[in-house]
Motif scaffolding. Structure first.
Motif, PDB file in Angstrom:
ATOM      1  N   GLU A 118      36.777 -28.896  20.555  1.00 42.06           N
ATOM      2  CA  GLU A 118      37.056 -30.319  20.704  1.00 42.06           C
ATOM      3  C   GLU A 118      37.152 -30.677  22.191  1.00 42.06           C
ATOM      4  OE1 GLU A 118      40.922 -28.388  21.296  1.00 42.06           O
ATOM      5  OE2 GLU A 118      39.347 -28.075  19.824  1.00 42.06           O
ATOM      6  N   SER A 119      36.912 -31.932  22.492  1.00 40.55           N
ATOM      7  CA  SER A 119      37.065 -32.402  23.871  1.00 40.55           C
ATOM      8  C   SER A 119      38.544 -32.506  24.187  1.00 40.55           C
ATOM      9  CB  SER A 119      36.410 -33.769  24.052  1.00 40.55           C
ATOM     10  OG  SER A 119      35.023 -33.662  23.867  1.00 40.55           O
ATOM     11  N   THR A 120      38.911 -32.042  25.344  1.00 39.81           N
ATOM     12  CA  THR A 120      40.331 -32.065  25.713  1.00 39.81           C
ATOM     13  C   THR A 120      40.503 -32.691  27.089  1.00 39.81           C
ATOM     14  OG1 THR A 120      40.293 -29.926  26.832  1.00 39.81           O
ATOM     15  CG2 THR A 120      40.706 -29.900  24.449  1.00 39.81           C
ATOM     16  N   ALA A 121      41.700 -33.223  27.300  1.00 35.78           N
ATOM     17  CA  ALA A 121      42.026 -33.782  28.617  1.00 35.78           C
ATOM     18  C   ALA A 121      42.042 -32.677  29.659  1.00 35.78           C
ATOM     19  CB  ALA A 121      43.368 -34.498  28.560  1.00 35.78           C
ATOM     20  N   ASP A 122      42.509 -31.488  29.272  1.00 31.58           N
ATOM     21  CA  ASP A 122      42.532 -30.372  30.226  1.00 31.58           C
ATOM     22  C   ASP A 122      41.128 -30.012  30.694  1.00 31.58           C
ATOM     23  OD1 ASP A 122      45.281 -30.178  30.067  1.00 31.58           O
ATOM     24  OD2 ASP A 122      45.255 -28.555  28.584  1.00 31.58           O
ATOM     25  N   ALA A 123      40.163 -30.017  29.770  1.00 34.16           N
ATOM     26  CA  ALA A 123      38.780 -29.712  30.143  1.00 34.16           C
ATOM     27  C   ALA A 123      38.234 -30.796  31.068  1.00 34.16           C
ATOM     28  CB  ALA A 123      37.909 -29.578  28.893  1.00 34.16           C
ATOM     29  N   ALA A 124      38.581 -32.050  30.792  1.00 31.10           N
ATOM     30  CA  ALA A 124      38.127 -33.150  31.649  1.00 31.10           C
ATOM     31  C   ALA A 124      38.721 -33.025  33.046  1.00 31.10           C
ATOM     32  CB  ALA A 124      38.490 -34.497  31.029  1.00 31.10           C
ATOM     33  N   TRP A 125      40.009 -32.710  33.137  1.00 33.96           N
ATOM     34  CA  TRP A 125      40.655 -32.543  34.447  1.00 33.96           C
ATOM     35  C   TRP A 125      40.083 -31.343  35.199  1.00 33.96           C
ATOM     36  CZ3 TRP A 125      42.807 -36.206  36.934  1.00 33.96           C
ATOM     37  CH2 TRP A 125      43.504 -37.213  36.265  1.00 33.96           C
ATOM     38  N   ALA A 126      39.812 -30.270  34.476  1.00 32.63           N
ATOM     39  CA  ALA A 126      39.238 -29.086  35.116  1.00 32.63           C
ATOM     40  C   ALA A 126      37.852 -29.398  35.680  1.00 32.63           C
ATOM     41  CB  ALA A 126      39.156 -27.929  34.122  1.00 32.63           C
TER      42      ALA A 126
END
Length: 188
Positions: free
Chosen positions: A37-45
């Motif tokens: 799933e898309s995550t905020a952590d992945a977006a921030w990374a």
């Protein structure tokens, strides 16, 4: 183009190259977490990786984009430092000294902007020839169209750099390895 146009060109190139060198279009979803799933952590990374890449590229690319205009202080402008022998030095520099890998992109795109974007063109073969080469598409540096032409030329440059990076040789490939890859492609 004038200095403002070259700084804008260099800054936009640094941003575009930061994205090109960080985001792999063949890797699948770029914001995917461990469970798919898309995550905020992945977006921030990803944002952090892109930001670091842009920061690392900004200084060398902008300095490279400004360097050819040093010849306004000495020599002959659009001749002394606006030619292929000077670009060759910047292409060889990382091979010989192991640094300044992306300065050549700024220098090369400065040339492209002066050839395509301005009326005058540049002396590509100086000091062997003073003939200036340019396209009829250029505008005067003081024209109201200068910024628009700069942005358009920069977008085309980024499209070409994207294609080279993803389909020919990665722009962050060490120069010796890139030379071997290109030699193999042309059959040398």
């Amino acid at each position: 183009m004038n200095k403002d146009g070259h700084v804008l060109n260099g800054a936009l190139l640094a941003i575009g190259l930061g994205v090109i060198l960080t985001v792999d279009p063949t890797a699948g979803p770029i914001l995917e977490g461990t469970n798919g799933e898309s995550t905020a952590d992945a977006a921030w990374a990803l944002a952090g990786d892109v930001g670091r890449s842009i920061a690392a590229l900004s200084l060398p690319v902008i300095l490279g984009a400004l360097f050819p205009d040093v010849d306004t202080a000495f020599g002959r402008h659009r001749k002394t430092l606006h030619n292929l022998p000077v670009l060759g030095i910047f292409l060889a520099f990382p091979y010989l000294f192991g640094n300044l890998q992306f300065v050549w992109i700024g220098v090369a795109t400065h040339y492209v902007l002066d050839i395509v974007g301005s009326k005058r063109g540049i002396a590509l073969w100086y000091p062997f020839s003073s003939t200036e080469y340019g396209f009829p598409t250029g505008v005067a540096t003081s024209s109201k169209w200068a910024i628009r032409v700069t942005v358009l030329v920069t977008l085309v440059e980024l499209g070409i750099l994207f294609a080279v990076h993803n389909y020919l040789v990665a722009l962050d490939t060490p120069l010796t390895e890139a030379t071997n890859l290109i030699a193999a492609l042309v059959g040398v």
